[in-house]
Design an enzyme around this catalytic site. Structure first.
Site, PDB file in Angstrom:
ATOM      1  N   SER A 119      65.607  38.374  22.307  1.00 33.68           N
ATOM      2  CA  SER A 119      65.820  37.773  23.613  1.00 33.68           C
ATOM      3  C   SER A 119      65.478  38.728  24.760  1.00 33.68           C
ATOM      4  O   SER A 119      64.319  39.069  24.959  1.00 33.68           O
ATOM      5  CB  SER A 119      67.264  37.279  23.702  1.00 33.68           C
ATOM      6  N   ASP A 138      52.458  44.200  27.675  1.00 30.01           N
ATOM      7  CA  ASP A 138      51.386  43.504  28.388  1.00 30.01           C
ATOM      8  C   ASP A 138      50.870  44.312  29.577  1.00 30.01           C
ATOM      9  O   ASP A 138      49.684  44.264  29.909  1.00 30.01           O
ATOM     10  CB  ASP A 138      51.871  42.136  28.879  1.00 30.01           C
ATOM     11  N   LYS A 160      63.373  35.515  19.541  1.00 28.26           N
ATOM     12  CA  LYS A 160      64.148  34.523  20.291  1.00 28.26           C
ATOM     13  C   LYS A 160      63.602  34.462  21.710  1.00 28.26           C
ATOM     14  O   LYS A 160      63.899  35.307  22.544  1.00 28.26           O
ATOM     15  CB  LYS A 160      65.624  34.867  20.319  1.00 28.26           C
TER      16      LYS A 160
END
Length: 430
Positions: free
Chosen positions: A301, A312, A326
């Site tokens: 999460s 990224d 998740k």
């Protein structure tokens, strides 16, 4: 007595009418309804629900009151959506609020459901669960003698919570083992500090975040400032292993400590207020410190939000093993009766538009869990050991410090430190 589909008892009819929207009450209720449009309730299914309700009332082996049946229906309605949506009674609602604020009574464990099994996602640092040796992906077979098969996630959490000092017995089935293990734990007041830090070596820091609470970004900022007080950091290890997640805004705040621009995370859902976006601000204490982020299957999460954003943005090297996967956002909504609703309302996406749901974050460098063993070797003869050797004409350089006990016990952390040192060597040569 056998009831057929067109025989609906009076009490069930009353329930049926109660469930209908006002707009439909002015029209006669057909016994065999046509398929409902998107804005209408499916009348045939509501009729079936009322029939099931009545049959339970009449024929179940023990008498069950209407309130219990309706509450169980709401629990079932939510639990069938996904593993994270749930109906919360007053005690469960308060318990969840305590968890996000960092204080509750229990054993310090994050759990989840997978294929109908109750799994350990991660134990929280310095709690009875972590000290007892519970591991991510352990299957919880029974809690205090109650089998967990068919048990909802919230029911399991309620059983594990309790007064500090009380005992809890758990049966755990570990991957690769045929026989469950028994763990006897003592509940504690879990006042979990989510951030820890230390200097592993001069110039190389370690920042551990065990979960994301509302205070976590500020605690992490203070930890970085303390580590850089004596000298600038040449490298930092951000440890998100076995971090079950937490508050979305806290995850964005932590990522912002290492990014000075660009997108961190965005969410998309059906409702307009579930579409959110978080971007980095220019004011950041650690935008240029070489960074290695440790993750594993217990990183879930909010931890995946941070790892995904830094990956990224090419801000650091992600090291370890695949994360949990998740990628959904839950909102906790208070209800008028003092209880609450935890509902999955959106999915979150990394800056490059990746959904992590059931996929997880793949590390840039895979390093499995292990232990560093220093091989014993016989003494080696060196120039300094020879009689009459010449002394150096310049001050001797400081010898490299030996590996700490923590690095000996944690192979992934040791490899992360080695990588940071290698990156600095390459950078200097450039």
């Amino acid at each position: 007595m056998t009831l057929f589909v067109n025989e609906v008892p009076a009490s069930a009819k009353r329930l049926l009418v109660t469930l209908l929207p006002v707009a439909l009450l002015s029209a006669p209720l057909p016994l065999f309804a046509q398929p409902a449009t998107a804005d209408e309730l499916p009348l045939e299914e509501i009729q079936t629900f009322a029939e099931v309700f009545e049959r339970i009332k009449r024929g179940y082996v023990e008498e069950v009151d209407d309130r219990t049946l309706l509450r169980n229906a709401m629990r079932g309605m939510l639990s069938e959506l996904d593993p994270h949506s749930a109906y919360l009674d007053a005690e469960e609602y308060q318990s969840l609020r305590e968890t996000t604020q960092g204080e509750f009574g229990g054993i310090g464990i994050e759990v989840g459901m997978e294929n109908g099994q109750l799994l350990v996602i991660t134990p929280i640092d310095d709690t009875p669960a972590s000290r007892a040796g519970l591991l991510p992906r352990d299957v919880i077979v029974a809690i205090d003698g109650t089998p967990t098969e068919g048990m909802s996630l919230q029911e399991a959490v309620t059983l594990m919570r309790g007064e500090p000092g009380s005992q809890l017995r758990m049966m755990i089935l570990r991957t690769g083992e045929d026989t469950p293990r028994e763990f006897n734990l003592t509940r504690e007041a879990i006042r979990s500090e989510s951030v820890k830090h230390e200097l592993l070596e001069p110039g190389y820091g370690y920042l551990r975040i065990s979960q994301f609470q509302s205070r976590t970004p500020e605690q992490a900022r203070q930890a970085i400032e303390r580590m850089t007080r004596e000298q600038p950091l040449e490298g930092l290890i951000l440890d998100l292993r076995n971090n079950p997640g937490g508050v979305l805004q806290a995850a964005a705040g932590v990522a912002d400590l290492f990014l000075d621009n660009g997108l961190i995370v965005y969410t998309e859902g059906r409702l307009s207020d579930t579409a959110m976006s978080f971007s980095a601000s220019s004011a950041t204490p650690a935008s240029d410190i070489p960074l290695v982020v440790l993750i594993n299957s217990g990183s879930a999460s909010a931890a995946e939000i941070v790892a995904g954003a830094l990956q990224d943005q090419r801000r650091g090297v992600i090291m370890g093993t695949d994360s949990f996967g998740k990628g959904s956002v839950q909102q906790v909504m208070p209800l008028g009766n003092g209880e609450g609703l935890k509902l999955t309302t959106a999915l979150y996406y990394t800056p490059n538009g990746r959904s992590i749901q059931a996929q997880g974050i793949a590390p840039d460098v895979e390093v499995v869990r292990g232990r560093l063993e220093v091989a014993e070797s016989r003494p080696e003869l060196r120039e300094a050991d020879l009689g009459g050797h010449l002394d150096a004409q310049q001050p001797a350089t400081q010898t490299r410090s030996s590996a700490t006990e923590r690095l000996r016990d944690d192979y992934q952390m040791s490899e992360a430190l080695n990588l940071l040192k290698a990156l600095n060597v390459v950078d200097r040569r450039r």
